[in-house]
Scaffold this motif. Sequence first.
Motif, PDB file in Angstrom:
ATOM      1  N   PHE A 231       0.887  -1.110   0.078  1.00 38.67           N
ATOM      2  CA  PHE A 231       0.057  -0.045   0.181  1.00 38.67           C
ATOM      3  C   PHE A 231       0.811   1.236   0.063  1.00 38.67           C
ATOM      4  N   ARG A 232       0.839   2.182  -0.937  1.00 33.57           N
ATOM      5  CA  ARG A 232       1.600   3.286  -1.022  1.00 33.57           C
ATOM      6  C   ARG A 232       1.092   4.433   0.010  1.00 33.57           C
ATOM      7  N   SER A 233       1.388   3.937   1.372  1.00 32.86           N
ATOM      8  CA  SER A 233       0.960   5.110   2.405  1.00 32.86           C
ATOM      9  C   SER A 233       1.756   6.266   2.226  1.00 32.86           C
ATOM     10  N   THR A 234       2.932   6.348   1.704  1.00 33.02           N
ATOM     11  CA  THR A 234       3.851   7.503   1.702  1.00 33.02           C
ATOM     12  C   THR A 234       3.055   8.655   0.653  1.00 33.02           C
ATOM     13  N   ASP A 235       2.141   8.379  -0.029  1.00 32.55           N
ATOM     14  CA  ASP A 235       1.071   9.030  -0.663  1.00 32.55           C
ATOM     15  C   ASP A 235       0.501  10.072   0.595  1.00 32.55           C
ATOM     16  N   PHE A 236       0.234   9.442   1.525  1.00 36.48           N
ATOM     17  CA  PHE A 236      -0.566  10.249   2.459  1.00 36.48           C
ATOM     18  C   PHE A 236       0.360  10.611   3.546  1.00 36.48           C
ATOM     19  N   GLY A 237       1.604  10.617   3.290  1.00 38.93           N
ATOM     20  CA  GLY A 237       2.527  11.177   4.455  1.00 38.93           C
ATOM     21  C   GLY A 237       3.064  10.077   5.487  1.00 38.93           C
ATOM     22  N   ASP A 238       2.932   8.988   5.319  1.00 33.65           N
ATOM     23  CA  ASP A 238       3.685   7.843   5.862  1.00 33.65           C
ATOM     24  C   ASP A 238       4.894   8.176   5.410  1.00 33.65           C
ATOM     25  N   GLU A 239       5.792   7.455   6.470  1.00 34.52           N
ATOM     26  CA  GLU A 239       7.234   7.214   6.323  1.00 34.52           C
ATOM     27  C   GLU A 239       7.922   6.335   5.197  1.00 34.52           C
TER      28      GLU A 239
ATOM     29  N   ARG B   1     -17.850   9.766  15.593  1.00 36.88           N
ATOM     30  CA  ARG B   1     -16.499   9.852  15.794  1.00 36.88           C
ATOM     31  C   ARG B   1     -15.921   8.311  16.446  1.00 36.88           C
ATOM     32  N   VAL B   2     -14.683   8.217  16.013  1.00 35.55           N
ATOM     33  CA  VAL B   2     -14.254   6.835  16.527  1.00 35.55           C
ATOM     34  C   VAL B   2     -12.822   7.049  17.073  1.00 35.55           C
ATOM     35  N   ILE B   3     -12.983   6.578  18.350  1.00 33.24           N
ATOM     36  CA  ILE B   3     -11.588   6.867  19.224  1.00 33.24           C
ATOM     37  C   ILE B   3     -10.973   5.602  19.285  1.00 33.24           C
ATOM     38  N   ASP B   4      -9.495   5.404  19.104  1.00 32.96           N
ATOM     39  CA  ASP B   4      -8.780   4.320  19.152  1.00 32.96           C
ATOM     40  C   ASP B   4      -7.852   4.697  20.400  1.00 32.96           C
ATOM     41  N   ILE B   5      -7.869   3.869  21.549  1.00 32.73           N
ATOM     42  CA  ILE B   5      -6.987   4.158  22.569  1.00 32.73           C
ATOM     43  C   ILE B   5      -5.698   3.123  22.550  1.00 32.73           C
ATOM     44  N   TRP B   6      -4.376   3.803  22.188  1.00 32.34           N
ATOM     45  CA  TRP B   6      -3.402   2.678  21.895  1.00 32.34           C
ATOM     46  C   TRP B   6      -2.357   2.962  23.232  1.00 32.34           C
ATOM     47  N   GLY B   7      -1.466   1.962  23.120  1.00 36.53           N
ATOM     48  CA  GLY B   7      -0.274   2.047  23.912  1.00 36.53           C
ATOM     49  C   GLY B   7       0.600   2.984  23.156  1.00 36.53           C
ATOM     50  N   ALA B   8       1.495   4.070  23.717  1.00 30.94           N
ATOM     51  CA  ALA B   8       2.425   4.936  23.131  1.00 30.94           C
ATOM     52  C   ALA B   8       3.267   4.082  22.004  1.00 30.94           C
ATOM     53  N   ASP B   9       3.549   2.909  22.389  1.00 26.32           N
ATOM     54  CA  ASP B   9       4.616   2.410  21.364  1.00 26.32           C
ATOM     55  C   ASP B   9       4.056   1.996  20.183  1.00 26.32           C
ATOM     56  N   HIS B  10       2.743   2.088  19.872  1.00 23.72           N
ATOM     57  CA  HIS B  10       2.204   2.013  18.753  1.00 23.72           C
ATOM     58  C   HIS B  10       2.303   3.416  17.802  1.00 23.72           C
ATOM     59  N   HIS B  11       2.709   4.402  18.312  1.00 30.14           N
ATOM     60  CA  HIS B  11       2.319   5.667  17.725  1.00 30.14           C
ATOM     61  C   HIS B  11       2.713   5.884  16.412  1.00 30.14           C
ATOM     62  N   GLY B  12       3.787   4.996  15.702  1.00 31.19           N
ATOM     63  CA  GLY B  12       4.185   4.895  14.436  1.00 31.19           C
ATOM     64  C   GLY B  12       2.892   4.479  13.497  1.00 31.19           C
ATOM     65  N   TYR B  13       2.190   3.973  14.238  1.00 37.23           N
ATOM     66  CA  TYR B  13       1.065   3.284  13.391  1.00 37.23           C
ATOM     67  C   TYR B  13       0.006   4.048  13.023  1.00 37.23           C
ATOM     68  N   VAL B  14      -0.173   5.288  13.630  1.00 31.55           N
ATOM     69  CA  VAL B  14      -1.183   6.257  13.348  1.00 31.55           C
ATOM     70  C   VAL B  14      -1.334   6.629  11.936  1.00 31.55           C
TER      71      VAL B  14
ATOM     72  N   ALA C 171      -3.791   6.951   6.490  1.00 32.49           N
ATOM     73  CA  ALA C 171      -3.605   6.925   5.277  1.00 32.49           C
ATOM     74  C   ALA C 171      -4.400   5.884   4.586  1.00 32.49           C
ATOM     75  N   ALA C 172      -4.668   4.794   5.218  1.00 32.73           N
ATOM     76  CA  ALA C 172      -5.527   3.733   4.438  1.00 32.73           C
ATOM     77  C   ALA C 172      -6.880   4.289   4.661  1.00 32.73           C
ATOM     78  N   LEU C 173      -7.383   4.845   5.629  1.00 31.09           N
ATOM     79  CA  LEU C 173      -8.750   5.284   5.495  1.00 31.09           C
ATOM     80  C   LEU C 173      -8.859   6.632   4.423  1.00 31.09           C
ATOM     81  N   ARG C 174      -8.016   7.420   4.123  1.00 32.82           N
ATOM     82  CA  ARG C 174      -8.008   8.660   3.086  1.00 32.82           C
ATOM     83  C   ARG C 174      -7.897   7.683   1.921  1.00 32.82           C
ATOM     84  N   ALA C 175      -7.056   6.915   1.521  1.00 29.32           N
ATOM     85  CA  ALA C 175      -7.156   5.981   0.417  1.00 29.32           C
ATOM     86  C   ALA C 175      -8.373   5.364  -0.029  1.00 29.32           C
ATOM     87  N   LEU C 176      -9.104   4.940   1.079  1.00 32.44           N
ATOM     88  CA  LEU C 176     -10.564   4.272   0.821  1.00 32.44           C
ATOM     89  C   LEU C 176     -11.569   5.551   0.843  1.00 32.44           C
ATOM     90  N   GLY C 177     -11.211   6.662   0.877  1.00 33.55           N
ATOM     91  CA  GLY C 177     -12.266   7.724   0.741  1.00 33.55           C
ATOM     92  C   GLY C 177     -13.056   8.003   1.768  1.00 33.55           C
TER      93      GLY C 177
END
Length: 586
Positions: A322-330, A362-375, A380-386
Amino acid sequence: MKQHLSQLLSEALQALKAQGVLPVDTDIAISVERTRDRSHGDFASNLAMVLSKIARRKPRELAEQLIAALPPSGQVRNVEVAGPGFINFFLTTEAYHNAVAQALELGQAYGRSQIGAGQSVQVEFVSANPTGPLHVGHGRGAAYGATVADLLDALGYKTHREYYVNDAGRQMDILATSVYLRYLDLCGVELTFPSNGYKGDYVWDIGASLHRKYGDELKYSAAELFEGVPADAPADGDKEEHIDGLIERSKILLDATRYREVFDLGLDSILENIRRDLEEFGVHYDEWFSERSLADTGAVTRAIERLQQSGYTYEKDGALWFRSTDFGDEKDRVMVRDNGQTTYFASDIAYHMNKMERGYARVIDIWGADHHGYVPRVKAALRALGDDADKLDVLLVQFAVLYRGGEKAQMSTRSGDFVTLRELRQEVGNDAARFFYVMRKCEQHMDFDLDLAKSESSDNPVYYIQYAHARIASVFRQMQEKSLQWDNAAGMENLGRLSEAHEDALLVSIARYPEVVEVAALQHEPHQLAHFLRDLANEFHTYYNAHQFLVEDAALRNARLTLIKAAQQVISNGLNLLGVSAPDSM
RNA sequence: GUCCCGGUAGCUCAGUCGGAUAGAGCAACGGCCUUCUAAGCCGUGGGUCGGGGGUUCGAAUCCCUCCCGGGGCACCA
């Protein structure tokens, strides 16, 4: 009240526009805030300072004009210009007495509102892998998530609390295999447990259940099991390859059906344990959402196909990316591996697609801080899905580090050496655990002081607040023993008799409570409520020590009892929102 | 290396999305129990808001830069 005051300012603004003092197209958000200092009134607005440039007038001069244009209000006693150009509002005492009346009339509903207007909010939290009992790190996410959901509920949002169960994937295979190996051990098979397996006692327990259920029916020799399995790490091998080999062998020996039974027994036992643990912690869910179900219903395939149609995918090295870099992913992310298996990320795309399809406001996800790179990649995937990725808020909770006698407690699920949430609850109690977990901002690293949480002293904020509540109950018990009465109607009539500074402080806090709940909920910051309750308890204790409530003068007595009864209601409601009990005696 | 989160009193932390003299609790020191629970209260001391620039009427808060601590950078979940 805030709304009322900004409405007044808005009308004044219109008037000044009509007079030509301000350009007609002036458009500005009016800010009205509680003052920090009572000498500055109850509320203040910086409107004049913000507008001074546009109006080409000095702030103080403009403030005077705004005040002159303010429509009259029964709630406002006085308005003055202060400092560099603040507009300070002083409320009438009736406005505060009204808050007391509200607290007593509404009871448990005081502080609740309909700001959310029934909008739906999904809150997903904890979602720990069912590979072992919850530990103290999960506890923070549980307490925080539950409180955020409860706060939103109090604002009239329709909340849906959800736990995402990672019941697929390699970690679960490792668990299933660990269970199986313990089972074999109970069958009398001698073997060396893999260094990368789950070593906790609970794995033995599940292995024993398996043995009770099947006897030796699933027994194979060590030679059969370890056939062709690469060496483990201590024997100069690779621990990952070793455990993967064991998983493969287990699947082959047991066949798909029986392997699945072992797998499911492990999953169900642990999930049941987690469920009970959270339930006892006062953390309730509306739904336990299975990751496996996403594959079973074809949601994962559908999500991948939709992304392929969107054009943001490509194949490389035999994998689907998935080309997530098109939406600002690393970097771009793999969805389907070269071996044909979908990644965890693919499931997560499907899961979030599913959340969006369910139509939450609204959708709220509560994650451990170690997952922040996942955001970034999920958004990006949601944007790509429209989809509207801004509907999703990801709140990151930092780790909690336990301290006992200044000593740091280690935790790791794999080694089995950890402090479980259950142990913590048994040691300090649910109330202290719930409160301590939300005492700090979620993005703040937390030092959880076990000794403090256990201590029954004023050092412990939980006891301090609960004690205020209990003390008020005690006053009313004393009243009955002294054969005195509390007449609430007379109390309301005589609130004007309350002129002490202590009483004034309590009146302000009682009136402020709904504002605190609102801000804490909208900003997802339960700690604001925790701090407020601490302050309110302090105001009460101070008052208690300075003045008698059960006085001869019936009018004054009724007024004071009415006041502290309202304070007690606020403490009770606030603690309740935090999942902490409000005892009548301690 | 790069990105994210932190750095505020001796310690643990607030500081209301730029506001009025920077707050609280512990700890330290000094007081208050024949009086509604002393599981409490009152008082005192304590700060270059990590450092340095900048933005403006005004900065702990916004921008730049550097220093320190934690975390993330997988065809793991």
